[in-house]
Motif scaffolding. Sequence first.
Motif, mmCIF file in Angstrom:
data_model
loop_
_atom_site.group_PDB
_atom_site.id
_atom_site.type_symbol
_atom_site.label_atom_id
_atom_site.label_comp_id
_atom_site.label_asym_id
_atom_site.label_seq_id
_atom_site.Cartn_x
_atom_site.Cartn_y
_atom_site.Cartn_z
ATOM 1 N N GLY A 144 -16.610 49.007 24.576
ATOM 2 C CA GLY A 144 -16.079 48.166 25.641
ATOM 3 C C GLY A 144 -15.847 46.732 25.228
ATOM 4 N N LYS A 145 -15.851 46.456 23.934
ATOM 5 C CA LYS A 145 -15.608 45.101 23.440
ATOM 6 C C LYS A 145 -14.118 44.955 23.121
ATOM 7 C CE LYS A 145 -20.003 44.049 23.482
ATOM 8 N NZ LYS A 145 -20.520 43.087 24.486
ATOM 9 N N PRO A 146 -13.512 43.834 23.537
ATOM 10 C CA PRO A 146 -12.076 43.665 23.296
ATOM 11 C C PRO A 146 -11.769 43.287 21.851
ATOM 12 C CG PRO A 146 -12.963 41.736 24.392
ATOM 13 C CD PRO A 146 -14.094 42.727 24.330
ATOM 14 N N TYR A 147 -10.718 43.878 21.318
ATOM 15 C CA TYR A 147 -10.227 43.443 20.017
ATOM 16 C C TYR A 147 -9.425 42.156 20.208
ATOM 17 C CZ TYR A 147 -11.369 48.029 18.006
ATOM 18 O OH TYR A 147 -12.023 49.155 17.556
ATOM 19 N N ALA A 148 -9.404 41.329 19.196
ATOM 20 C CA ALA A 148 -8.649 40.082 19.255
ATOM 21 C C ALA A 148 -7.156 40.371 19.341
ATOM 22 C CB ALA A 148 -8.947 39.239 18.013
ATOM 23 N N ASP A 149 -6.427 39.479 19.989
ATOM 24 C CA ASP A 149 -4.981 39.615 20.084
ATOM 25 C C ASP A 149 -4.368 39.727 18.695
ATOM 26 O OD1 ASP A 149 -5.182 39.421 22.782
ATOM 27 O OD2 ASP A 149 -4.483 37.345 22.931
ATOM 28 N N THR B 181 -7.569 50.404 16.994
ATOM 29 C CA THR B 181 -7.341 51.566 17.846
ATOM 30 C C THR B 181 -8.397 51.584 18.929
ATOM 31 O OG1 THR B 181 -6.374 52.888 16.062
ATOM 32 C CG2 THR B 181 -7.234 54.089 17.957
ATOM 33 N N GLY B 182 -7.990 51.752 20.169
ATOM 34 C CA GLY B 182 -8.947 51.780 21.266
ATOM 35 C C GLY B 182 -8.270 52.079 22.584
ATOM 36 N N GLU B 183 -9.057 52.021 23.652
ATOM 37 C CA GLU B 183 -8.535 52.317 24.986
ATOM 38 C C GLU B 183 -7.905 51.070 25.585
ATOM 39 O OE1 GLU B 183 -9.869 54.183 29.332
ATOM 40 O OE2 GLU B 183 -11.234 54.274 27.616
ATOM 41 N N PHE C 276 -2.084 43.320 28.423
ATOM 42 C CA PHE C 276 -3.131 44.320 28.264
ATOM 43 C C PHE C 276 -4.065 43.931 27.130
ATOM 44 C CE2 PHE C 276 0.374 46.333 25.748
ATOM 45 C CZ PHE C 276 -0.249 46.410 24.505
ATOM 46 N N VAL C 277 -5.211 44.571 27.136
ATOM 47 C CA VAL C 277 -6.222 44.363 26.108
ATOM 48 C C VAL C 277 -6.623 45.736 25.574
ATOM 49 C CG1 VAL C 277 -8.056 44.384 27.851
ATOM 50 C CG2 VAL C 277 -8.497 43.348 25.620
ATOM 51 N N ILE C 278 -7.021 45.795 24.295
ATOM 52 C CA ILE C 278 -7.486 47.043 23.700
ATOM 53 C C ILE C 278 -8.982 46.934 23.467
ATOM 54 C CG2 ILE C 278 -7.243 48.653 21.772
ATOM 55 C CD1 ILE C 278 -4.440 47.552 21.331
ATOM 56 N N PHE C 279 -9.748 47.885 24.000
ATOM 57 C CA PHE C 279 -11.211 47.878 23.897
ATOM 58 C C PHE C 279 -11.673 48.857 22.823
ATOM 59 C CE2 PHE C 279 -10.599 46.667 28.420
ATOM 60 C CZ PHE C 279 -11.302 45.464 28.425
#
Length: 626
Positions: free
Chosen positions: A442-447, A452-454, A435-438
Amino acid sequence: MEKYGSELLGPLYRDPITSYNIFHKFCVQNPEVYWSIVLKDLSISFQEAPKCILDRTDDSKYSGSWLPGSVLNIAECCLLPTAHPRKKDDNPAIVWRDEGFDDSDVNVTTLKELREQVMLVANALDAMFSKGDAIAIDMPMTVNAVIVYLAIVLSGLVVVSIPDSFAAKEIATRLRVSNAKGIFTQDFIPRGGRKFALYSRVAEAVPDKAIVLPGIGRSVDIQLREQDITWENFLSNVKNHSRSKYYSPFYQPIDSVINILFSSGTTGEPKAIPWTQLSPIRSAADGWAHMDVQAGDVMCWPTSLGWVMGPSILFSCLLSGATLALYHGSPLGRGFGKFVQDAGVTILGTIPTLVKTWKSTQCMKGLDWTKIKGFATTGEASNVDDDLWLSSQAYYKPIIECCGGTELASAYIEGSLLQPQAFGAFSTASMTTGFVIFDENGKPYADEQPCTGEVGLFPLYMGATYRLLNADHEKVYFKGMPLFKGMRPRRHGDIITRTVGGFFVVQGRADDTMNLGGIKTSSIEIERVCDRADESILETAAVSVAPINGGPEQLVIYVVPKSGYNSEAENLRIKFTKAIQSNLNPLFKVSFVKIVPEFPRTASNKLLRRVLRDQIKHELSVRSRI
């Protein structure tokens, strides 16, 4: 699998904590390896073997085409003895006890006895219904309910899952959407020494045939409609037949539907979610990998076949060779806890509200839960203090947090016994899940970046739905999601936090976030602080509401006090504000506190903050007109 087995599993066993992340990442990229291992360790027996583990070229399904070409009956896999995982005919498949018989011996149904009873019911089903018919179950999760569930699947019919707490209108909606041809139910539900009517609600909703089981004793205690039939009469047609305890399973392709479940339906018609034969494999695999469910374990999780956890625990136990423990009554009191003790439960599943009740009433005091090797919890956000209390009841055994969905047939985020755990937090994505956290743009956070995000789930997900019966699957789960590394992630709707230490905390649904002074925060984050602000508090619920004449959102805290406490709203408002400003943000303040006897919840016990938000809006509107 042979190519990677020793290379990956060897280091995992030698140094599990440091190797887990490496192994998990590999399995996200190469799920074929992991699922090859799972199929060998679970009781999965194919009538026709799959052509491969995963066909990535099938563009018709976001989640991939899993085990293509395979044919089986997943209920048969639950019922047959196997050398691995050491399922024998004389092993206990189900242990159970009726409420009110707390000093009686625990009842035991062996694997052979379960198989014979399921085959008896399957023969009776054949005499009444046609292959492919949808048959509803609206009753508590009893031994007979499990038998009926397995018999429906074994005979090539489709289970329609309906919670036994629902009113007639909600029952009727689910029967209409699923086109059910009949329903299994009970006359009454025994709870806490009282009888609650169930058949009357079902009869009001069901125009077709109902098969009615006794909730207490051996016979139905009410007058039935002309078209309905008692459990005893249902079985009598085949009971004396020479082959009544033998049945040839109906084998189907892997992607055949076996169960129709529903979302809570709190914002309109509930989504009808079809489970295929892949779904039980996914459920059982999560229990096997994350909770160490295996042959010899006794697993208990008070739930219902009407919700995802019912079928999940059923398959998790019976495919792993573990024993399913069922208490026919309320899990709120000491009777349930004594059953856990007497049944020798090794894995106990809970929901946070249940734990809060046990802790508040001290009803489990003095019981011996030392056979428990681990707990599991799901359904809502956990309270750290309550988790500490629960763990202490079994010499501080770990608690595995689980968060997922009916449409996933699993949890996408969990704890793992191969990693350090923190109360109220998750340590990993479930096996093969990515999964990825946006952020809010709508920009992805780095692994591994704290954030905190969707959450957005990688679409290649074994066991996840690829269609809905009454809604646009593409629109519900994929439309509008931002692209990530060339793929469109699957929408789940959770806001999650990745902490500095690498743990995850679910902050609630995306629609449970609020904007306070231009700062987005979640209801759960505020509730965690408020729950600890005063000893009189049982639980809190945080909502925000815009003033009638416009302006910034105002924070409102609803409070359910502990029994025997008389708290004043204004005193609590001051304490909440101080606690929130000290622990979260000095700019936040509580505008109102409402003390109520209980919170509105769905039948699956999820808090309905939307209802509370509507209530305070109405109250503020009335105030403005006075």
